[in-house]
Design a protein around this motif. Structure first.
Motif, short mmCIF file in Angstrom:
data_model
loop_
_atom_site.label_atom_id
_atom_site.label_comp_id
_atom_site.label_asym_id
_atom_site.label_seq_id
_atom_site.Cartn_x
_atom_site.Cartn_y
_atom_site.Cartn_z
N TYR A 720 17.54 11.24 -62.55
CA TYR A 720 17.17 10.63 -63.83
C TYR A 720 16.10 11.44 -64.55
N VAL A 721 15.14 11.94 -63.80
CA VAL A 721 14.06 12.68 -64.45
C VAL A 721 14.55 14.02 -64.97
N LYS A 722 15.56 14.59 -64.32
CA LYS A 722 16.16 15.83 -64.82
C LYS A 722 16.82 15.59 -66.17
N ARG A 723 17.54 14.48 -66.26
CA ARG A 723 18.19 14.15 -67.54
C ARG A 723 17.15 13.85 -68.60
N LEU A 724 16.07 13.21 -68.21
CA LEU A 724 15.01 12.88 -69.17
C LEU A 724 14.35 14.14 -69.70
N ARG A 725 14.15 15.12 -68.82
CA ARG A 725 13.53 16.37 -69.26
C ARG A 725 14.46 17.14 -70.20
N GLU A 726 15.78 17.02 -69.99
CA GLU A 726 16.73 17.67 -70.90
C GLU A 726 16.66 17.06 -72.29
N VAL A 727 16.41 15.75 -72.33
CA VAL A 727 16.35 15.05 -73.61
C VAL A 727 15.02 15.31 -74.31
N GLU A 728 13.94 15.29 -73.56
CA GLU A 728 12.60 15.44 -74.12
C GLU A 728 11.84 16.58 -73.42
N ASP A 730 9.68 18.68 -74.45
CA ASP A 730 8.31 18.96 -74.88
C ASP A 730 7.39 17.74 -74.80
N ASP A 731 7.88 16.63 -74.27
CA ASP A 731 7.08 15.41 -74.24
C ASP A 731 6.09 15.44 -73.07
N PRO A 732 4.78 15.35 -73.34
CA PRO A 732 3.79 15.38 -72.24
C PRO A 732 3.99 14.23 -71.25
N GLY A 733 4.41 13.05 -71.76
CA GLY A 733 4.63 11.92 -70.87
C GLY A 733 5.75 12.18 -69.89
N VAL A 734 6.79 12.84 -70.37
CA VAL A 734 7.90 13.19 -69.49
C VAL A 734 7.45 14.22 -68.46
N ALA A 735 6.62 15.16 -68.89
CA ALA A 735 6.11 16.16 -67.95
C ALA A 735 5.32 15.51 -66.83
N ARG A 736 4.52 14.51 -67.17
CA ARG A 736 3.75 13.80 -66.14
C ARG A 736 4.67 13.06 -65.18
N LEU A 737 5.74 12.47 -65.73
CA LEU A 737 6.69 11.75 -64.89
C LEU A 737 7.41 12.71 -63.95
N VAL A 738 7.75 13.88 -64.46
CA VAL A 738 8.37 14.91 -63.62
C VAL A 738 7.45 15.28 -62.47
N ALA A 739 6.18 15.47 -62.80
CA ALA A 739 5.20 15.84 -61.77
C ALA A 739 5.10 14.74 -60.71
N GLN A 740 5.15 13.49 -61.16
CA GLN A 740 5.06 12.37 -60.22
C GLN A 740 6.25 12.36 -59.27
#
Length: 747
Positions: A720-728, A730-740
């Motif tokens: 799910y986070v891979k798909r989210l990063r593809e969509v967003e 440049d979003d800092p919030g998504v980057a933090r979620l990826v790191a988590q």
């Protein structure tokens, strides 16, 4: 002496500052040829008093059965009547006051109290019997419309004063009194006569009566854009070129007042004013247009034509249509042959069909409205079945080749042309990605909105969709659009920015209150209404005050509609006047008891006032009238959550999600409630099902990441986070979620 008197009349006409309407017969005294061409046209016959000369339908005790009601059409004392179900659902006799239209169907207008004229939904099919006509039919054949429904002939959806009047009469003034709820609608002529397009003629008549005819000719508007213009066909390519660029859109905007899907802002039209001074035209909105810009609902012609290569090249309506008879300037394909070399284009080598194939069949496919009325799409596009195969849009090929699919048609065209599919309209994929929120969608919409080679209506529609991404990345696109020379682009930018935080609105919008076009000013007033008004810089406050007055005037002018009452209620609510807001919401409900947004806004207002019980009562009142209203079930579910009535809340939220499965927000809220009330597995299932329908939704993806982590399903979380990063990306919030997720996964 006669010349002197005429000169005095002319001077008086100009000094008065506004000419009067004189009537088409007066125009015909000098312009006999144009007047005779107009007589008998659809404009001439747009509306008439009902009599033996004008009524086409069978009123010889003809009967028609629909939704359990048998209506009878008959004559009495030389007048025409229908015995049918009235506002109370009971049969009664109603006199026919006016005919409405002439072919391929004719409707009939009935007068009800309060100055209302209502269009009977049983219409006469005026086509020849051999073509299926000469019969009564219902405009909503499968819906079983009954009294109390807005679409019933007595309902708000069939009210002539609002829905139809402007485009079927000359110098129409709606005359709605918002206090009494009554109409005093007036017109200069019952039909669409000369002055509907040319403007009031008294000054021109006075000029014509002067012996010398010196000075200005007194015309309200000169429709002379085609004067001296010729089209030359290049013998090598067969393509035409206009002898001089079109320098204005006066003629097209005159036509657009009626031949565009638009909301009226006011009656004070003056010939030559921009369309957006008195109308708010529809953009390429879902439901009205297909994603590639083809017409879908009844949008008429303006929005389609503005997308066309022909409009961009300088073609005007009267290049193809005689403006008086309304007939084509030449029959069949010959109208196209005025500019396009017939030897090249009206030939099997071009059409890949037998000789005689109609150009319009491929380039102007028709959609049938009102059961029997086919209308051509005026975007004049090259058929694109390849787009249909990708995006599910219609195409001209499969209108005829119904047993084949779009892929088959696309392959056939590819074989003919041996080239990549193309055409003037190439924005469908960008619009689709942007609407779906797909990866790259934001950038595609930004590029489309900034591309000056695109039609202004397309750029405006891209801005409207880009409004879902009101981020620092997109703000520059909106800022540039606010300076666009086309008012429809400026309007779309203002409307999109209306959803931005107050600081953003205060930075960009106050100066737009002084825009030269009313639709932009009204949109600005709406965007800044409420507490933000008091924070507007001093240098813009006077302009904003005037724009706010225009906004209120527009809503009041249209206060016969629940949407405008809703707008007034929202304005008063934003300004802290709850009592007036409640009153307007209640008036909206009184106008149309099925109008769901009024119940929802009323409930929000009552909740904000701290009366949750009253808010809930408003929602239940709406659901009693409209039990399938997903928005009301959703709002009721949230109310029950706040009152800690978990089981009932889940039932209401589930109903909303079930009734409107395409609404990802409803599914998200329902899933969160399930999770918080101890059903995490079901919550994930609901989210996953919603994601299958809305694969790029940020809320669904980010919530699924968190819930997957909580469930210990690290693999699902990574997906799910891979798909989210593809969509967003440049979003800092998504980057933090990826790191988590990576931290939990040990990466």
């Amino acid at each position: 002496m006669r010349t002197f008197v005429a000169a005095l009349l002319l001077a008086k006409a100009f000094c008065a500052g506004a000419a009067d309407y004189v009537g088409g017969k007066v125009c015909g005294e000098c312009h006999a040829k144009a007047y005779e061409a107009w007589r008998g046209s659809h404009h001439d016959l747009a509306m008439q008093e009902a009599d033996a000369r004008t009524v086409l339908g069978n009123f010889a005790n003809a009967k028609f059965a629909y939704a359990g009601i048998t209506s009878t059409f008959f004559k009495r004392d030389g007048k025409y009547y229908v015995n049918t179900d009235g506002p109370d659902g009971k049969l009664a006799d109603f006199p026919i006051k006016y005919t409405f239209g002439v072919t391929p169907l004719q409707q009939y207008l009935i007068e009800l109290p309060g100055g209302r004229l209502q269009a009977l939904s049983i219409a006469w099919d005026s086509r020849p019997k051999a073509a299926g006509g000469q019969r009564w039919f219902h405009l909503y054949p499968k819906q079983g419309i009954k009294a109390g429904d807005p679409l019933h002939w007595t309902g708000i959806g069939q009210n002539w004063n609002f829905m139809c009047s402007e485009c079927h009469s000359t110098n129409l003034r709606k005359g709605y009194d918002a206090q009494t709820g009554t109409y005093r609608t007036t017109w200069s002529e019952i039909d669409v006569s000369c002055e509907a397009c040319h403007g009031p003629g008294s000054a021109h008549v006075a000029w014509a009566k002067t012996g010398t005819r010196t000075g200005n000719n007194g015309l309200a508007l000169a429709l002379d854009e085609r004067k001296g213009v010729t089209w030359t066909v290049d013998p090598a390519t067969g393509k035409p070129r206009r002898s001089a660029p079109r320098t204005s859109a006066r003629e097209i905007e005159i036509c657009a007042r009626c031949h565009a899907r638009a909301a009226r802002l006011a009656d004070d039209y003056v010939p030559g004013k921009p369309l957006l001074d008195t109308h708010r035209p529809a953009l390429l909105e879902d439901g009205l247009y297909w994603i590639d810009g083809q017409m879908r609902d009844e949008v008429y012609n303006w929005g389609s034509f503005l997308q066309s290569r022909m409009y961009a090249a300088g073609v005007t309506c009267s290049d193809c249509h005689d403006p008086h008879s309304l007939e084509l300037r030449a029959p069949g394909n010959a109208v196209c042959g005025q500019c396009h070399a017939a030897a090249k284009y009206d030939a099997p080598a071009h059409t890949h069909h037998q000789a005689g194939m109609a150009c319009a069949s491929c380039h102007m496919p028709a959609t049938t409205y009102m059961v029997v009325d086919p209308r051509h799409d005026h975007s004049l596009r090259i058929p694109r079945p390849d787009v249909s195969a990708r995006l599910g849009t219609p195409n001209a090929c499969n209108n005829c080749h119904t047993k084949q699919d779009a892929a088959w048609a696309a392959a056939a065209i590819a074989k003919w042309t041996n080239a990549k599919p193309g055409g003037f309209q190439n924005f469908a994929d960008a619009m689709q990605r942007g609407t779906a929120g797909a990866p790259g969608g934001r950038g595609a919409l930004m590029t489309l909105a900034a591309d000056k080679a695109q039609p202004a209506l397309v750029r405006a529609s891209a801005l409207a969709r880009l409004g879902a991404w009101l981020t620092p990345v997109t703000l520059d696109t909106f800022a540039r659009a606010l300076n666009d020379p086309d008012p429809v682009v400026r309007m779309a930018a203002v409307e999109a920015l209306a959803a931005a935080p107050a600081e953003v609105r205060l930075r960009y919008l106050p100066r737009m209150a002084a825009d030269p076009v009313r639709a932009v000013r009204v949109a600005t007033a709406r965007a800044l209404a409420g507490p933000t008004e008091t924070r507007v810089p001093q240098e813009h406050r006077a302009a904003l005050a005037k724009a706010m007055d225009e906004y209120v005037a527009t809503l009041t002018y249209n206060a016969d509609r629940p949407e405008s009452r809703l707008g007034l209620g929202a304005l008063y609510a934003a300004r802290g006047d709850r009592a007036r807001a409640v009153a307007e919401y209640e008036k909206a409900i009184a106008l149309d008891p099925t109008f769901v947004p009024a119940y929802a806004n009323l409930a929000d207002l009552l909740r904000d006032a701290g009366d949750e019980a009253a808010a809930q009562a408003a929602l239940r009142r709406g659901l009693a009238r409209e039990p399938k209203a997903a928005a009301l079930h959703h709002a009721l579910g949230l109310s029950l959550v706040r009152q800690k009535q978990g089981a009932q809340a889940l039932d209401a939220l589930a109903a909303a999600s079930r009734l409107e499965p395409a609404n990802a927000r409803y599914a998200y809220v329902y899933a969160v409630a399930l999770h918080d009330l101890g059903q995490p597995k079901k919550a994930r299932d609901v989210l996953a099902a919603a994601l299958a329908r809305s694969p790029y939704d940020r809320e669904l993806l980010s919530t699924l990441v968190l819930y997957a982590l909580q469930a210990g399903d690290r693999e699902a979380a990574r997906g799910y986070v891979k798909r989210l990063r593809e969509v967003e990306p440049d979003d800092p919030g998504v980057a933090r979620l990826v790191a988590q997720v990576e931290a939990v996964s040990g990466r």
